[in-house]
Design a protein around this motif. Structure first.
Motif, PDB file in Angstrom:
ATOM      1  N   THR A  51      11.688  95.636  55.708  1.00 42.86           N
ATOM      2  CA  THR A  51      10.829  94.473  55.513  1.00 42.86           C
ATOM      3  C   THR A  51      10.218  94.042  56.837  1.00 42.86           C
ATOM      4  O   THR A  51       9.024  93.776  56.924  1.00 42.86           O
ATOM      5  N   TYR A  52      11.042  94.003  57.858  1.00 46.04           N
ATOM      6  CA  TYR A  52      10.576  93.614  59.185  1.00 46.04           C
ATOM      7  C   TYR A  52       9.554  94.620  59.699  1.00 46.04           C
ATOM      8  O   TYR A  52       8.511  94.240  60.205  1.00 46.04           O
ATOM      9  N   SER A  53       9.835  95.925  59.527  1.00 53.87           N
ATOM     10  CA  SER A  53       8.907  96.927  60.037  1.00 53.87           C
ATOM     11  C   SER A  53       7.613  96.947  59.237  1.00 53.87           C
ATOM     12  O   SER A  53       6.552  97.173  59.803  1.00 53.87           O
ATOM     13  N   ASN A  54       7.686  96.704  57.935  1.00 55.33           N
ATOM     14  CA  ASN A  54       6.455  96.633  57.147  1.00 55.33           C
ATOM     15  C   ASN A  54       5.600  95.452  57.583  1.00 55.33           C
ATOM     16  O   ASN A  54       4.383  95.566  57.680  1.00 55.33           O
ATOM     17  N   ALA A  55       6.239  94.340  57.851  1.00 53.18           N
ATOM     18  CA  ALA A  55       5.510  93.168  58.333  1.00 53.18           C
ATOM     19  C   ALA A  55       4.864  93.478  59.684  1.00 53.18           C
ATOM     20  O   ALA A  55       3.702  93.129  59.924  1.00 53.18           O
ATOM     21  N   ALA A  56       5.598  94.151  60.549  1.00 56.62           N
ATOM     22  CA  ALA A  56       5.061  94.506  61.864  1.00 56.62           C
ATOM     23  C   ALA A  56       3.847  95.417  61.712  1.00 56.62           C
ATOM     24  O   ALA A  56       2.822  95.209  62.367  1.00 56.62           O
ATOM     25  N   LYS A  57       3.957  96.431  60.863  1.00 51.72           N
ATOM     26  CA  LYS A  57       2.828  97.343  60.647  1.00 51.72           C
ATOM     27  C   LYS A  57       1.601  96.593  60.147  1.00 51.72           C
ATOM     28  O   LYS A  57       0.490  96.812  60.623  1.00 51.72           O
ATOM     29  N   GLN A  58       1.815  95.710  59.183  1.00 53.05           N
ATOM     30  CA  GLN A  58       0.698  94.949  58.629  1.00 53.05           C
ATOM     31  C   GLN A  58       0.041  94.060  59.682  1.00 53.05           C
ATOM     32  O   GLN A  58      -1.185  94.004  59.785  1.00 53.05           O
ATOM     33  N   ILE A  59       0.855  93.375  60.458  1.00 52.07           N
ATOM     34  CA  ILE A  59       0.315  92.473  61.476  1.00 52.07           C
ATOM     35  C   ILE A  59      -0.419  93.262  62.555  1.00 52.07           C
ATOM     36  O   ILE A  59      -1.513  92.888  62.975  1.00 52.07           O
ATOM     37  N   ILE A  60       0.161  94.363  62.995  1.00 51.93           N
ATOM     38  CA  ILE A  60      -0.469  95.169  64.039  1.00 51.93           C
ATOM     39  C   ILE A  60      -1.776  95.780  63.536  1.00 51.93           C
ATOM     40  O   ILE A  60      -2.775  95.780  64.256  1.00 51.93           O
ATOM     41  N   GLU A  61      -1.797  96.254  62.305  1.00 54.36           N
ATOM     42  CA  GLU A  61      -3.050  96.756  61.731  1.00 54.36           C
ATOM     43  C   GLU A  61      -4.091  95.649  61.666  1.00 54.36           C
ATOM     44  O   GLU A  61      -5.263  95.862  61.980  1.00 54.36           O
ATOM     45  N   TYR A  62      -3.663  94.458  61.258  1.00 49.62           N
ATOM     46  CA  TYR A  62      -4.562  93.313  61.194  1.00 49.62           C
ATOM     47  C   TYR A  62      -5.157  93.014  62.562  1.00 49.62           C
ATOM     48  O   TYR A  62      -6.362  92.773  62.690  1.00 49.62           O
ATOM     49  N   ILE A  63      -4.324  93.039  63.585  1.00 47.45           N
ATOM     50  CA  ILE A  63      -4.803  92.788  64.951  1.00 47.45           C
ATOM     51  C   ILE A  63      -5.831  93.841  65.349  1.00 47.45           C
ATOM     52  O   ILE A  63      -6.884  93.514  65.898  1.00 47.45           O
ATOM     53  N   HIS A  64      -5.554  95.105  65.062  1.00 47.40           N
ATOM     54  CA  HIS A  64      -6.478  96.172  65.438  1.00 47.40           C
ATOM     55  C   HIS A  64      -7.793  96.104  64.666  1.00 47.40           C
ATOM     56  O   HIS A  64      -8.825  96.551  65.177  1.00 47.40           O
ATOM     57  N   GLU A  65      -7.768  95.547  63.484  1.00 46.15           N
ATOM     58  CA  GLU A  65      -8.988  95.390  62.694  1.00 46.15           C
ATOM     59  C   GLU A  65      -9.770  94.131  63.061  1.00 46.15           C
ATOM     60  O   GLU A  65     -10.971  94.052  62.806  1.00 46.15           O
ATOM     61  N   ASN A  66      -9.098  93.150  63.646  1.00 48.12           N
ATOM     62  CA  ASN A  66      -9.723  91.844  63.896  1.00 48.12           C
ATOM     63  C   ASN A  66      -9.652  91.391  65.346  1.00 48.12           C
ATOM     64  O   ASN A  66      -9.851  90.213  65.624  1.00 48.12           O
ATOM     65  N   TYR A  67      -9.395  92.304  66.265  1.00 47.76           N
ATOM     66  CA  TYR A  67      -9.224  91.928  67.675  1.00 47.76           C
ATOM     67  C   TYR A  67     -10.464  91.261  68.261  1.00 47.76           C
ATOM     68  O   TYR A  67     -10.376  90.523  69.228  1.00 47.76           O
ATOM     69  N   ASN A  68     -11.625  91.505  67.667  1.00 48.26           N
ATOM     70  CA  ASN A  68     -12.859  90.953  68.217  1.00 48.26           C
ATOM     71  C   ASN A  68     -13.123  89.515  67.745  1.00 48.26           C
ATOM     72  O   ASN A  68     -14.162  88.952  68.042  1.00 48.26           O
TER      73      ASN A  68
END
Length: 126
Positions: free
Chosen positions: A20-37
């Motif tokens: 659960t923790y790692s899935n949350a991390a993956k989702q958040i990190i993907e979100y950051i990479h998609e929205n860093y701008n």
């Protein structure tokens, strides 16, 4: 470079016993990479994923070794390096593309992390 970072984070997360923790991390990190701008904060990410803002910070710190603000800055600068290497866009255009409010702030943060100004980096990388 962004894909390499995501692969490293994903492989690190997949080795973790707490799925659960790692899935949350993956989702958040993907979100950051998609929205860093865009402006990204723990509060904004928490609202998007329905997580407490402190939980967002702890996840990012655990999986990247950096606080959220530092990780977002790292992603912005990494993408700026890619743009400096692969495009002829001006420093001002790159600054806006990676989500900085001003070219001066971009240049200061770039120099702090990379050790040279964006213009010098571009000149020396050719």
């Amino acid at each position: 470079m962004t894909n390499v970072l995501l692969e490293c984070v994903n492989s690190f997360c997949s080795d973790n016993n707490n799925r659960t923790y790692s899935n949350a991390a993956k989702q958040i990190i993907e979100y950051i990479h998609e929205n860093y701008n865009h402006d990204i904060s723990n509060k904004q990410i928490g609202a998007f994923f329905n997580f407490h803002p402190n939980y967002v910070n702890s996840i990012i710190k655990k999986y990247t070794g950096m606080p959220l603000h530092a990780y977002v800055l790292f992603v912005k600068i990494s993408n700026a390096v890619n743009l400096l290497d692969s495009t002829g866009s001006s420093i001002e255009q790159i600054s806006a593309a990676v989500g900085f409010s001003s070219p001066a702030r971009f240049s200061a943060q770039f120099k702090k992390i990379i050790g040279t100004s964006p213009a010098s980096y571009r000149k020396n990388s050719k």
